[in-house]
Scaffold this motif. Sequence first.
Motif, PDB file in Angstrom:
ATOM      1  N   PHE A   1       0.688  -1.076   0.033  1.00 52.35           N
ATOM      2  CA  PHE A   1      -0.067   0.108   0.129  1.00 52.35           C
ATOM      3  C   PHE A   1       0.831   1.193   0.155  1.00 52.35           C
ATOM      4  CE2 PHE A   1      -3.429  -2.335   2.745  1.00 52.35           C
ATOM      5  CZ  PHE A   1      -3.757  -3.137   1.766  1.00 52.35           C
ATOM      6  N   LEU A   2       2.002   1.098   0.759  1.00 53.38           N
ATOM      7  CA  LEU A   2       2.945   2.331   0.763  1.00 53.38           C
ATOM      8  C   LEU A   2       3.797   2.500  -0.359  1.00 53.38           C
ATOM      9  CD1 LEU A   2       3.978   2.117   4.530  1.00 53.38           C
ATOM     10  CD2 LEU A   2       3.068   4.020   3.578  1.00 53.38           C
ATOM     11  N   ARG A   3       3.764   1.584  -1.373  1.00 61.52           N
ATOM     12  CA  ARG A   3       4.656   1.544  -2.583  1.00 61.52           C
ATOM     13  C   ARG A   3       6.004   1.410  -1.855  1.00 61.52           C
ATOM     14  NH1 ARG A   3       7.927   1.800  -6.008  1.00 61.52           N
ATOM     15  NH2 ARG A   3       7.607   2.102  -8.479  1.00 61.52           N
ATOM     16  N   GLU A   4       6.410   0.551  -0.803  1.00 56.81           N
ATOM     17  CA  GLU A   4       7.735   0.232  -0.316  1.00 56.81           C
ATOM     18  C   GLU A   4       7.867  -0.743  -1.234  1.00 56.81           C
ATOM     19  OE1 GLU A   4       8.140  -0.019   3.712  1.00 56.81           O
ATOM     20  OE2 GLU A   4      10.304  -0.955   3.526  1.00 56.81           O
ATOM     21  N   LEU A   5       7.325  -1.906  -1.528  1.00 61.01           N
ATOM     22  CA  LEU A   5       7.263  -2.834  -2.379  1.00 61.01           C
ATOM     23  C   LEU A   5       6.181  -2.716  -3.550  1.00 61.01           C
ATOM     24  CD1 LEU A   5       7.265  -5.570   0.331  1.00 61.01           C
ATOM     25  CD2 LEU A   5       9.332  -4.805  -0.851  1.00 61.01           C
ATOM     26  N   VAL A   6       6.689  -3.358  -4.620  1.00 61.37           N
ATOM     27  CA  VAL A   6       5.724  -3.636  -5.874  1.00 61.37           C
ATOM     28  C   VAL A   6       5.332  -4.961  -6.032  1.00 61.37           C
ATOM     29  CG1 VAL A   6       5.822  -2.738  -8.310  1.00 61.37           C
ATOM     30  CG2 VAL A   6       7.279  -1.794  -6.724  1.00 61.37           C
ATOM     31  N   ALA A   7       4.081  -4.959  -6.359  1.00 65.67           N
ATOM     32  CA  ALA A   7       3.393  -6.403  -6.518  1.00 65.67           C
ATOM     33  C   ALA A   7       4.361  -7.125  -7.758  1.00 65.67           C
ATOM     34  CB  ALA A   7       1.848  -6.195  -7.064  1.00 65.67           C
ATOM     35  N   SER A   8       4.619  -8.444  -7.507  1.00 69.26           N
ATOM     36  CA  SER A   8       5.304  -9.146  -8.551  1.00 69.26           C
ATOM     37  C   SER A   8       3.985  -9.746  -9.773  1.00 69.26           C
ATOM     38  CB  SER A   8       5.702 -10.518  -8.038  1.00 69.26           C
ATOM     39  OG  SER A   8       6.392 -10.098  -7.018  1.00 69.26           O
ATOM     40  N   GLN A   9       2.957  -9.757  -9.074  1.00 68.28           N
ATOM     41  CA  GLN A   9       1.765  -9.914 -10.153  1.00 68.28           C
ATOM     42  C   GLN A   9       0.631  -9.353  -9.839  1.00 68.28           C
ATOM     43  OE1 GLN A   9       1.025 -14.009 -11.186  1.00 68.28           O
ATOM     44  NE2 GLN A   9       3.210 -14.422 -11.043  1.00 68.28           N
TER      45      GLN A   9
END
Lengths: 247, 315
Positions: free
Chosen positions: A67-75
């Motif tokens: 949600f924080l865009r600290e991580l990006v979804a793989s899919q």
Amino acid sequence: MTRRERKRLQCEKIIEEKGIICLENVTKSFPGGAHAVNDVSFQIKQGEFVFIVGDNGSGKSTLLKLFLRELVASQGKVTVMGQDLSKIRHRQIPKFRRNLGVVFQDFRLLKDRNVYENVAFAQRIIQMPTNKIKKNVPGVLATVGLAGKYKLKTTQLSGGEQQRVALARALVNKPAILLADEPTGNLDPRSSWEIMKLFEEINANGTTVVVVTHAKEIVDTMQKRVITLKRGKLINDVEEGVYGDED
Amino acid sequence: MRISTLFYTIRQGFKSIWRNFWFSLASVATISACLFLFGLFYVVIANFQNIVKTAEEGVSVTVFFHSAGDECELKGLEHDENQIPTDQRIEEIGKLIQARAEVSDVKYISDDEAWDTFGPAYFGENYREGFPENPLEGWDSYEVYLSDVSLQPALVNWLQSIPQVRKVNYSEMTASTLSGANMIIAYVSLGIIVILLAVSVFLIGNTVAMGISIRKEEISIMKYIGATDFFVRAPFVIEGMMIGLMGTAAPLAIIYVLYQYILDYVAGRFTMLSGFLQFLPISDIFHFLVPVSLVLGVGIGFLGSFTTVRKHLHV
């Protein structure tokens, strides 16, 4: 109509259709192939109060980081505030995060600064003029019940008070969404309830609140929407649910 | 960017130095130690080079011309028509010598001047009594000073090729010794300066990096609440530069005071060495040392903080 206005209207339309947070078949895997989040889909509407619960390693904190865009979804696709987070550029992230207030279990306050400076810091970041900061910060400190303690160093405060400072910092920029990662994890029961009541008040004023927690008693008592994760999968999503509710 | 934000970031940079007092002190001390060593070495090398250069400047080649009744004739050799130069030709040769790249200065010494110098040195104040006429008549010469002693062989070859030149006096050993010493000093000092620079860059860079790394949580907090990269980075960069500046100022001040003291001490205690030991003035030393130290201290403070903060910005 300017480009910015067009984009704002577009985001508002997406929020109306998909909710303020929308996950569509989201998977987050890490090197080695482990899925922290596995094909998860749900929507959170504007103004909702949602608990995300689950055991350690169930993917709750990974969701918050997505949600924080600290991580990006793989899919899959994560949309927050009408913005597809896979398409957001690095330099746009700070502006995006200013719509979110974040509270952590370990408070994450700047230990070398006092209460006022910690809260004012969030306003400095959005380049608020000093005279407005001087007006806004005491206001939000009064909301969280720390009006008389603005000069104290954060290390001079109790855990509950430190969490209130973190909450004040998260709220001072009037975010649309308040994200909390185990906000009562380091607090005694009384302080935990005080914090949760503040969350409820904030939610009553229209702010969407998402709380990741282990606190069964709080979740069971508050009777809010509960999303349950297990080993990265969404296993339950119940309105007015309880902790560990599996239908 | 708002002016108030700019001032805020600058203020935060200064405040951070105070907030992280012990780290700042350790960084300033590391930078100071590196730059002090570097400065000290530079002072020694620069002065040593200056002494060699002064010695080189004293190396001269003496050029004598053919004249009637000179040692060639004494040996039974006859002069060619063109071999004995006229005054005009001697003057011309003087100009040709002066125009050479190897030459820094040329001094014409007439036979009378030569006798005035030579006579008293060898025969005492009453040297004219035994020699009513100048025994060095026809021994006009040029004393040629070199700009670079390593070029002496080329100059000597050229001088010897002039038909009117009878003899060229020079010391091959002095030239080659000084030239060799100069080269060794140049290579050794270059090598040590490069090593000292590398060590300074490594130590200063690491100290700055370490200080920022222990504050990576602070950076992550800033990023979580929506700070731009510039907003996060600016106070750290200002802090890094200020620490660099303080770390530079201290050794420069110490070297300044120490150098002046040594100059005064040597001048007072070893007066007989003053002709040989030509120390460089402090202005010449600082002309190089100040900019290099600033680049090293402030530059590495800037680059170190800039790059280290970048590593922690991806939150």
